[in-house]
Design a protein around this motif. Structure first.
Motif, PDB file in Angstrom:
ATOM      1  N   PHE A  90      48.896  -9.988  -6.822  1.00 36.57           N
ATOM      2  CA  PHE A  90      47.918  -8.944  -5.772  1.00 36.57           C
ATOM      3  C   PHE A  90      49.541  -7.951  -5.086  1.00 36.57           C
ATOM      4  O   PHE A  90      48.428  -6.843  -4.676  1.00 36.57           O
ATOM      5  CB  PHE A  90      48.037 -10.157  -4.714  1.00 36.57           C
ATOM      6  CG  PHE A  90      48.277  -9.785  -3.290  1.00 36.57           C
ATOM      7  CD1 PHE A  90      46.926  -8.680  -2.172  1.00 36.57           C
ATOM      8  CD2 PHE A  90      49.190  -9.744  -2.086  1.00 36.57           C
ATOM      9  CE1 PHE A  90      46.418  -8.802  -0.899  1.00 36.57           C
ATOM     10  CE2 PHE A  90      49.038  -9.507  -0.940  1.00 36.57           C
ATOM     11  CZ  PHE A  90      47.749  -8.594  -0.348  1.00 36.57           C
ATOM     12  N   GLU A 134      48.395  -4.103  -4.190  1.00 38.92           N
ATOM     13  CA  GLU A 134      48.454  -3.190  -3.092  1.00 38.92           C
ATOM     14  C   GLU A 134      49.764  -2.097  -3.337  1.00 38.92           C
ATOM     15  O   GLU A 134      49.547  -1.069  -3.179  1.00 38.92           O
ATOM     16  CB  GLU A 134      49.472  -3.343  -2.141  1.00 38.92           C
ATOM     17  CG  GLU A 134      48.328  -4.606  -1.728  1.00 38.92           C
ATOM     18  CD  GLU A 134      47.750  -4.463  -0.542  1.00 38.92           C
ATOM     19  OE1 GLU A 134      46.820  -3.228  -0.574  1.00 38.92           O
ATOM     20  OE2 GLU A 134      47.098  -5.227   0.003  1.00 38.92           O
ATOM     21  N   GLU A 137      45.257  -5.782   6.762  1.00 41.16           N
ATOM     22  CA  GLU A 137      44.108  -5.569   5.791  1.00 41.16           C
ATOM     23  C   GLU A 137      42.977  -5.376   6.568  1.00 41.16           C
ATOM     24  O   GLU A 137      41.521  -5.124   6.366  1.00 41.16           O
ATOM     25  CB  GLU A 137      44.249  -7.100   4.818  1.00 41.16           C
ATOM     26  CG  GLU A 137      45.219  -6.817   4.303  1.00 41.16           C
ATOM     27  CD  GLU A 137      45.558  -7.543   2.964  1.00 41.16           C
ATOM     28  OE1 GLU A 137      44.778  -8.909   3.303  1.00 41.16           O
ATOM     29  OE2 GLU A 137      45.557  -7.926   1.905  1.00 41.16           O
ATOM     30  N   GLU A 151      40.031  -4.690  -0.063  1.00 46.35           N
ATOM     31  CA  GLU A 151      40.485  -5.448   1.065  1.00 46.35           C
ATOM     32  C   GLU A 151      39.502  -6.253   1.235  1.00 46.35           C
ATOM     33  O   GLU A 151      40.107  -7.188   2.041  1.00 46.35           O
ATOM     34  CB  GLU A 151      41.350  -3.839   2.096  1.00 46.35           C
ATOM     35  CG  GLU A 151      41.659  -2.899   1.872  1.00 46.35           C
ATOM     36  CD  GLU A 151      43.129  -3.658   1.776  1.00 46.35           C
ATOM     37  OE1 GLU A 151      43.753  -4.307   1.933  1.00 46.35           O
ATOM     38  OE2 GLU A 151      44.305  -2.563   1.085  1.00 46.35           O
ATOM     39  N   HIS A 155      40.870  -9.194  -0.621  1.00 46.28           N
ATOM     40  CA  HIS A 155      41.825  -8.843   0.282  1.00 46.28           C
ATOM     41  C   HIS A 155      41.715 -10.355   1.290  1.00 46.28           C
ATOM     42  O   HIS A 155      42.798 -11.230   1.167  1.00 46.28           O
ATOM     43  CB  HIS A 155      43.032  -8.246   0.234  1.00 46.28           C
ATOM     44  CG  HIS A 155      43.671  -7.716  -0.669  1.00 46.28           C
ATOM     45  ND1 HIS A 155      44.432  -6.902  -0.573  1.00 46.28           N
ATOM     46  CD2 HIS A 155      43.384  -7.299  -2.000  1.00 46.28           C
ATOM     47  CE1 HIS A 155      43.926  -5.829  -1.803  1.00 46.28           C
ATOM     48  NE2 HIS A 155      43.214  -6.584  -2.337  1.00 46.28           N
TER      49      HIS A 155
END
Ligand SMILES: [Fe+2]
Ligand SMILES: [Fe+2]
Length: 242
Positions: free
Chosen positions: A73, A77, A125, A155, A158
């Motif tokens: 993850f 990013e 996010e 996103e 996420h």
């Protein structure tokens, strides 16, 4: 929580910016540049994190596969920061090393534990989910539009991923703790919306938002995430990590 699903997702999504044609003639107009420069600088800085604290908090999680997923993850990013930085370089926009909002968010993320870190992260996010939509609308640059489209897709995933994690903490809490934690997150969300509006309103307005539409749309995304966070799952399955 389905660790295998998220791990495979981040692995399969690793090449998500490969089809961007960086050689096309596509430079921001002076007007666009004036509107988005300081805002893009801040978001690019915000995407850039080594995630050391997050990774060390993740290692405290009962299942070691979680830390491995967090490593992937963080890499995703960092890719957001990389592609935005590359676009800024192409357009002669300097990268910034510090910004006070980013500093506050970094400080908040490191404050206590994994749950706190994920809560602060998902708040940013949720904002990103609206911001990159506005940025996409505010530019005629095909490259920047393509970057925004992909970041928006990322996103969204996420937010689901972090919501799943927060759900594991939520299901273990007493009623009072549940209420208190959700209330604190709501306060953080509303405060963040106001700060982001003050700092990024030129992009948000050009992208078609007023304060009220920005507030409402962000809160809708927040409420969707809250539904996932507060979803009732039988405890015996909650930490199964199948
Ligand atoms: Fe991102
Ligand atoms: Fe993200």
């Amino acid at each position: 929580m389905n660790f295998s699903y998220w791990k495979n997702y981040f692995i399969s999504n690793a090449s998500h910016f490969e089809d961007v044609d960086w050689n096309q003639k596509d430079i921001l107009s002076p007007d666009e540049k004036r509107i988005i420069t300081t805002s893009l600088q801040q978001f690019q800085k915000g995407e850039q994190s080594e995630g050391k604290h997050f990774y060390s908090f993740a290692k405290t999680f009962p299942d070691p596969r979680y830390a491995e997923t967090i490593r992937l993850f963080i890499r995703e990013e960092q890719t957001h920061a990389y592609v935005l930085g590359k676009f800024m370089d192409m357009n002669g926009i300097a990268r910034i090393k510090k910004h006070w909002v980013d500093n506050i968010f970094r400080w908040l993320r490191k404050l206590t534990d994994l749950e706190n870190t994920v809560t602060v992260l998902i708040t940013a996010e949720i904002i990103a989910k609206i911001y990159y939509k506005a940025l996409r609308n505010a530019t005629g640059s095909r490259i920047l539009q393509q970057l925004c489209d992909q970041i928006l897709k990322d996103e969204e995933q996420h937010i689901s991923f972090q919501s799943n994690t927060l759900n594991l903490f939520y299901t273990k809490k007493s009623r009072i703790r549940k209420f208190f934690n959700r209330f604190c997150h709501q306060v953080l969300m509303v405060g963040t919306i106001c700060i982001v509006w003050v700092d990024h309103q030129r992009v948000l307005k050009t992208g078609g938002y007023s304060f009220s539409s920005f507030f409402m749309e962000t809160m809708l995304v927040f409420l969707e995430a809250e539904k996932l966070i507060q979803k009732q799952i039988k405890m015996e399955f909650a930490f199964s990590g199948n």
